[in-house]
Design a protein around this motif. Structure first.
Motif, PDB file in Angstrom:
ATOM      1  N   LEU A  61      62.320  -8.581   5.198  1.00  0.00           N
ATOM      2  CA  LEU A  61      62.517  -9.960   4.748  1.00  0.00           C
ATOM      3  C   LEU A  61      61.346 -10.428   3.892  1.00  0.00           C
ATOM      4  O   LEU A  61      61.525 -11.143   2.899  1.00  0.00           O
ATOM      5  N   MET A  62      60.129 -10.048   4.275  1.00  0.00           N
ATOM      6  CA  MET A  62      58.963 -10.441   3.481  1.00  0.00           C
ATOM      7  C   MET A  62      59.028  -9.820   2.081  1.00  0.00           C
ATOM      8  O   MET A  62      58.693 -10.469   1.083  1.00  0.00           O
ATOM      9  N   ARG A  63      59.469  -8.589   2.035  1.00  0.00           N
ATOM     10  CA  ARG A  63      59.618  -7.951   0.729  1.00  0.00           C
ATOM     11  C   ARG A  63      60.694  -8.669  -0.086  1.00  0.00           C
ATOM     12  O   ARG A  63      60.544  -8.860  -1.301  1.00  0.00           O
ATOM     13  N   ALA A  64      61.756  -9.091   0.593  1.00  0.00           N
ATOM     14  CA  ALA A  64      62.837  -9.809  -0.094  1.00  0.00           C
ATOM     15  C   ALA A  64      62.327 -11.114  -0.689  1.00  0.00           C
ATOM     16  O   ALA A  64      62.668 -11.476  -1.831  1.00  0.00           O
ATOM     17  N   VAL A  65      61.519 -11.856   0.076  1.00  0.00           N
ATOM     18  CA  VAL A  65      60.975 -13.122  -0.426  1.00  0.00           C
ATOM     19  C   VAL A  65      60.100 -12.862  -1.649  1.00  0.00           C
ATOM     20  O   VAL A  65      60.184 -13.576  -2.668  1.00  0.00           O
ATOM     21  N   GLU A  66      59.250 -11.835  -1.575  1.00  0.00           N
ATOM     22  CA  GLU A  66      58.371 -11.520  -2.704  1.00  0.00           C
ATOM     23  C   GLU A  66      59.181 -11.168  -3.951  1.00  0.00           C
ATOM     24  O   GLU A  66      58.880 -11.636  -5.065  1.00  0.00           O
ATOM     25  N   LEU A  67      60.219 -10.343  -3.781  1.00  0.00           N
ATOM     26  CA  LEU A  67      61.054  -9.967  -4.920  1.00  0.00           C
ATOM     27  C   LEU A  67      61.796 -11.170  -5.483  1.00  0.00           C
ATOM     28  O   LEU A  67      61.917 -11.318  -6.709  1.00  0.00           O
ATOM     29  N   ALA A  68      62.311 -12.017  -4.575  1.00  0.00           N
ATOM     30  CA  ALA A  68      63.050 -13.201  -5.023  1.00  0.00           C
ATOM     31  C   ALA A  68      62.144 -14.138  -5.801  1.00  0.00           C
ATOM     32  O   ALA A  68      62.541 -14.682  -6.845  1.00  0.00           O
TER      33      ALA A  68
END
Length: 810
Positions: free
Chosen positions: A517-524
Motif C-alpha cells: 500500500l505504501m508503494r501504491a501511495v508513492e506511485l499514485a
C-alpha cells in the motif's frame, strides 16, 4: 435513449414479497407508496401499517436501517388510487391468483400515469394472459418483473415481456433494476415459472426422486448438495423449509397445471412427503417444522419411513467428499463409475438437470447464459448447470447422458437435441464461447444485453468459456508481488487511476500488504490522479460481495511474538499505524471501495481513506475484542477524532456525549448490518457513496478519485489539537462497565478490554478538554494492544480464533 428518472414507485400488495420489495426500494432511496386493501376495522391503512411495522422485525432484515420503515408511504385501494398517477413504476405483488390480479388491474389501470411502467411480480403465471383486457397502450408498458425472496439479498430479477411490450420499456426497467436497485437482470420467455424456478424446482424434484431411489436421508442429501457442490449452505431440504413448503408446492403446481404434455410431466407430481407435510401444517421454518424441526437447541430431521423426527447427524461419505474435490472431468467420471449410493445419487441428479436444460433451453431462454446466470443468482449456485457440463468435458458428458436415457435410467425418454452432438456447440466444446452463448433459436452464439448501464461494470459477471475480463490479470500491471497487485484499468478514460488489490486469504493485512500500500501511495502521488483500494474476490463468478478485508493478519504477527513476546509485536503495530497515516495524508485522494466484510484492520483502512465507496451489503466493524485485543491500527484514534469534530460542529464541550455510541460499537465489536447502518454508526460518513450493484463498485470509485482530483484535492491538515473526554470520561464509561460485569453480561476480561478501549478514545488520564495529537492517541492504542497481548486470557482468545475461526469468550 431519453432519461427515465424513477421519482416514485407504487407497490401493490403488502404481503411478504410486496412489503420487502418496498423496503429494498427504500434502501435504494427510491420513494415508495405501498398499497393494500382497506382494513375492515381500525385505520383504513391498517393492513399496510402492520406490514411496515413487521419489516422492522424480520430476519434477515429487509431494511438496511430498521427505522427507515417509516419512509414507506401507506395507501389503500379505496382512498388513494390517485397516488398511482405520481408513480413512474407500478409493481403488482399480490397472491398468485390470475382472477385476483385481473380484478385489481381493472381497478388500478385508469389511474396509472401514461408514461409509467406497469409490472407484475408473479413467480410463474403467464404474463401475456395477465395482460388480457388491457388496451394496446397499457399492454406496451406491461411486463413481468420477478424478484426472488428475500428481495434485498437475492441478486436475480427476471424480466419477462409480453408479445406487446415495447422494447424501450424493458431497457428502461432493466437499467433501473441493475444500477439503482442493484440486481442481476435476466430476460426470460413467458413460459411457466420462467427460467430460475423452472430449472431450480426441477433440480429439487430430481433430488426428491433420486434420493428416494438411492435411499439417501434428507440431512445427508443436504450435506451432499450444499457447499460441497458450490451451492447455498441450506442445500435442498433446508432451503425448502426456508422458502416454505406451501410456497414450493404452489410453484410445483404451476408446472403441473401448465406442462401436462411435457415429457418430464411425471416428475412434476408433488412428492408425497411434501404433500403430507403441507397437509399436516408443517410448512417449514415459518411453522416450526418441515423436513427439519428444532427441539431445544437440537436440530432434528424427518425420517420418511416413520414420519417421526430423529436427531440430525447425517454426513456425506468421505470417499464421495474426496471425489467432489477433484477437477470437473475427473469428478464426474468418478461419480458415474462409483458403486457408492451417494455418488450414484449425485451423478443421477446432475444427469437429470443436464438432460432437462438441453431439452428446454430453446423454450425458456434466449441463450444458455440466461439459464446459468438465473440459477446462480436465484438459487445461489457458484456455477450454472451449463457451466458445470462444459467444464467437465462437453462431449463425454453428452454421451454419458445419452447412454443413461437409452438405458432407461433418466427421468424421461426425451432425446437430447441434435445441437448437443453436432454443429457449433460440439465443435466449440460447450454452449459458452468467446463470441457469446448458444441460442438454439438463433442457431448461433449470441452476446448478452449490451445496454449503456453495463458500461459501469468494469467486470461483468463472467461465464465459463466466454471471453470475460479477469480482474486478477486484466489491465496494465504496474507492480505485483505476493501481497498486492498494483494496476491500471485499460478501459478508456480510466488510465489515470492506480488500483491496489490484495492477494492474501480474505484480503487480510500484514506487513507485506502495508508495504504494498505504501508503494501504491508513492506511485499514485508520482504518476496518477489518485488511488483506489479494491478487491476482485468473488466477482469473477458473478457472486457479488467478496470481502474487502477480514482485518490484520494475526498469523503474520506470530513469528515476532514468538521471538520477542508481546513487546516484539510493537513494530508490527507501529508499521500498521504508520501505513494508515500515510494513506490519510497522501497528497492524492485514496478511495477505498468496499464490499462484503471490512473488519478490524479492514475497517481501519476505510476510516483513513480520503473517501469510501461501499456496496450496500458491506458489513463494517472494529471486532478486535473477539481476540482479546483493542483496535490499534488507528481505529480508536479516528473514533476520538470524529467525536471531537462532531462536538465542535455542535458547539459543545461535552465530548463524551459524541463518543459514547462510537465507544460501544468498538467495545461490543458491533458490525453494521449494511452500508446504510455503517453510516449511522459513523464508520461511513454521510458524504460517502453507497453503491447498490457491487459490479459497479470499481467504476464508481474510479470516478470518485477523478472527481476529487479535478476539484483540486488537498490532503487534510493535521489537527493542531484534538479535545478529549479525559479521565472523567473514562470513569463514567467504567461505571457502566462495572454494572455489566457484576450483572454477568460481560466477563472480567471483557471488562478489562473495554476499559482499555475507553482509555484510548477518551485520550488517557488527562483533564477533560485537553488537546492531544494523533501520535498521542496512536501511542495509547499501541500500549493497550501490547499489554493485552501479554495476558493469558487474550492469548487463549487468539489461539482459539486461529484454530477454530470462532471467538472464545473467557
Amino acid at each position: 435513449m431519453s432519461n427515465f428518472v424513477v421519482k416514485k414507485v407504487a407497490v401493490l400488495g403488502a404481503g411478504v414479497m410486496g412489503a420487502q420489495i418496498a423496503a429494498h426500494l427504500i434502501n435504494a432511496k427510491v420513494p415508495v407508496v405501498l398499497f393494500d386493501l382497506p382494513a375492515k376495522e381500525g385505520p383504513k391503512n391498517g393492513i399496510v401499517l402492520r406490514a411496515i411495522d413487521n419489516l422492522r422485525k424480520l430476519s434477515p432484515a429487509p431494511l438496511g436501517v430498521a427505522d427507515d420503515a417509516a419512509l414507506i408511504e401507506a395507501a389503500n385501494y379505496e382512498d388513494d388510487l390517485a397516488k398511482l398517477g405520481e408513480c413512474d413504476v407500478v409493481i403488482e405483488a399480490i397472491a398468485e391468483r390470475m382472477d385476483w390480479k385481473h380484478d385489481l388491474y381493472a381497478k388500478v389501470a385508469p389511474h396509472i400515469a401514461p408514461h409509467a411502467i406497469f409490472a407484475t411480480n408473479t413467480s410463474g403465471l403467464s404474463i401475456n394472459a395477465l395482460s388480457d383486457g388491457f388496451d394496446a397502450e397499457l399492454k406496451a408498458r406491461f411486463c413481468g418483473v420477478h424478484f426472488f425472496n428475500p428481495p434485498r439479498y437475492m441478486h436475480l430479477v427476471e424480466l419477462i415481456p409480453t408479445a406487446s411490450t415495447h422494447p424501450q420499456i424493458l431497457d428502461r426497467l432493466e437499467t433501473f433494476l441493475t444500477s439503482t436497485v442493484g440486481k442481476g437482470v435476466v430476460r426470460a420467455k413467458d413460459t411457466p415459472n420462467f427460467i430460475a424456478n423452472r430449472v431450480g424446482i426441477f433440480s429439487i424434484l430430481a433430488v426428491f426422486a433420486e434420493s428416494a431411489k438411492y435411499g439417501i436421508p434428507y440431512d445427508v442429501v443436504d450435506d451432499l448438495t450444499g457447499s460441497k457442490l458450490g451451492r447455498a449452505k441450506s442445500a435442498t431440504f433446508r432451503t425448502a423449509d426456508v422458502v416454505g413448503l406451501d410456497t414450493m408446492g404452489h410453484v410445483i403446481k404451476t408446472m403441473q397445471d401448465n406442462l401436462k404434455d411435457d415429457p418430464f410431466a411425471p416428475v412434476y407430481a408433488t412428492p408425497p412427503v411434501l404433500a403430507r407435510l403441507v397437509e399436516a401444517g408443517a410448512l417449514g421454518q415459518k411453522s416450526g417444522a418441515g423436513f427439519y424441526k428444532k427441539v431445544g437447541k437440537d436440530i432434528q430431521v424427518l425420517d420418511p419411513a416413520t414420519g417421526n423426527y430423529v436427531p440430525s447427524a447425517g454426513k456425506a461419505d468421505e470417499i464421495v467428499v474426496r471425489m467432489l474435490k477433484k477437477a470437473p472431468a475427473e469428478r464426474f467420471r468418478l461419480l458415474r463409475e462409483s458403486t457408492n449410493p451417494q455418488a450414484q445419487f449425485l451423478w443421477a441428479v446432475f444427469r437429470d438437470v443436464f438432460h432437462y436444460i438441453a431439452v428446454y433451453l430453446q423454450d425458456i431462454a434466449e441463450s444458455a447464459a440466461d439459464v446459468d446466470l438465473a440459477i446462480r443468482w436465484g438459487f445461489g449456485w457458484t456455477t450454472g448447470p451449463f457451466e458445470d457440463w462444459q467444464a467437465a468435458g462437453w462431449k463425454d458428458i453428452a454421451q454419458w447422458v445419452k447412454e443413461d436415457i437409452d438405458a432407461g435410467k433418466a427421468l424421461a425418454t426425451a432425446p437430447l437435441p441434435d445441437w448437443v452432438f453436432s454443429g457449433p456447440v460440439a465443435e466449440q466444446g460447450g454452449v459458452h464461447a468467446p463470441q457469446g452463448s448458444w441460442s438454439p433459436v438463433a442457431r448461433g452464439f449470441v452476446g448478452r444485453q449490451d445496454l449503456p448501464v453495463y458500461g459501469r461494470q468494469a467486470f461483468r459477471a463472467s461465464l465459463f468459456g466466454t471471453a470475460a475480463r479477469d480482474a486478477r490479470n486484466t489491465g496494465k500491471t504496474v507492480h505485483e508481488d505476493e501481497a498486492v497487485r498494483l494496476w491500471v484499468d485499460d478501459r478508456a478514460g480510466r488510465g489515470d487511476v492506480l488500483i491496489a488489490s490484495f492477494k492474501s486469504k480474505m484480503n487480510t493485512i500484514g506487513p507485506d500488504t502495508i508495504a504494498g500500500l505504501m508503494r501504491a501511495v508513492e506511485l499514485a502521488e508520482r504518476d496518477y490522479a489518485g488511488l483506489v483500494v479494491w478487491q476482485p474476490t468473488s466477482l469473477q463468478l458473478g457472486t457479488p460481495g467478496g470481502p474487502f478485508s477480514a482485518g490484520a493478519n494475526l498469523e503474520a504477527a506470530m513469528p515476532a511474538f514468538m521471538m520477542g513476546g508481546a513487546k516484539g509485536i510493537d513494530p508490527f503495530v507501529k508499521g500498521f499505524q504508520d501505513g494508515m497515516m500515510r494513506i490519510k495524508y497522501a497528497a492524492v485522494p485514496v478511495v477505498a471501495a468496499a464490499s462484503g466484510i471490512a473488519l478490524g484492520g479492514g475497517c481501519e483502512l476505510l476510516l483513513h481513506a480520503s473517501k469510501r465507496v461501499a456496496a450496500m451489503e458491506t458489513y463494517i466493524g472494529l471486532v478486535e475484542v473477539g481476540v482479546g485485543l483493542v483496535p490499534a491500527g488507528g481505529g480508536l484514534k479516528e473514533i476520538a477524532v470524529r467525536a471531537a469534530q462532531a462536538a465542535q460542529a455542535a458547539g459543545s464541550t461535552n465530548y463524551l456525549q459524541f463518543l459514547t455510541a462510537r465507544f460501544q460499537n468498538a467495545a461490543m465489536a458491533k458490525v453494521s448490518g449494511s452500508a446504510l447502518e455503517a453510516q449511522r454508526m459513523g464508520y461511513l460518513l454521510p458524504s460517502d457513496t453507497i453503491v447498490f450493484n457491487v459490479h459497479e463498485l470499481l467504476d464508481v470509485a474510479q470516478r470518485e478519485v477523478q472527481a476529487l482530483a479535478a476539484a483540486g484535492y488537498r490532503a487534510p491538515l493535521k489537527p493542531a489539537g484534538i479535545p478529549v473526554a479525559g479521565r472523567s470520561g473514562i470513569a463514567t464509561i467504567q461505571a457502566s462497565l462495572v454494572n455489566m460485569r457484576d450483572g454477568g453480561f460481560i466477563s472480567p476480561h471483557d471488562f478489562t478490554i473495554a476499559s482499555r478501549i475507553a482509555e484510548v478514545v477518551c485520550g488517557g488520564a488527562v483533564e477533560a478538554g485537553t488537546l492531544v495529537d494523533e501520535a498521542w492517541l496512536l501511542a495509547l492504542e499501541r500500549k493497550a494492544f501490547v499489554e493485552l497481548l501479554g495476558t493469558s486470557k487474550t492469548q487463549e482468545r487468539i489461539m482459539g480464533m486461529l484454530q477454530t475461526g470462532k471467538p472464545v469468550r473467557n
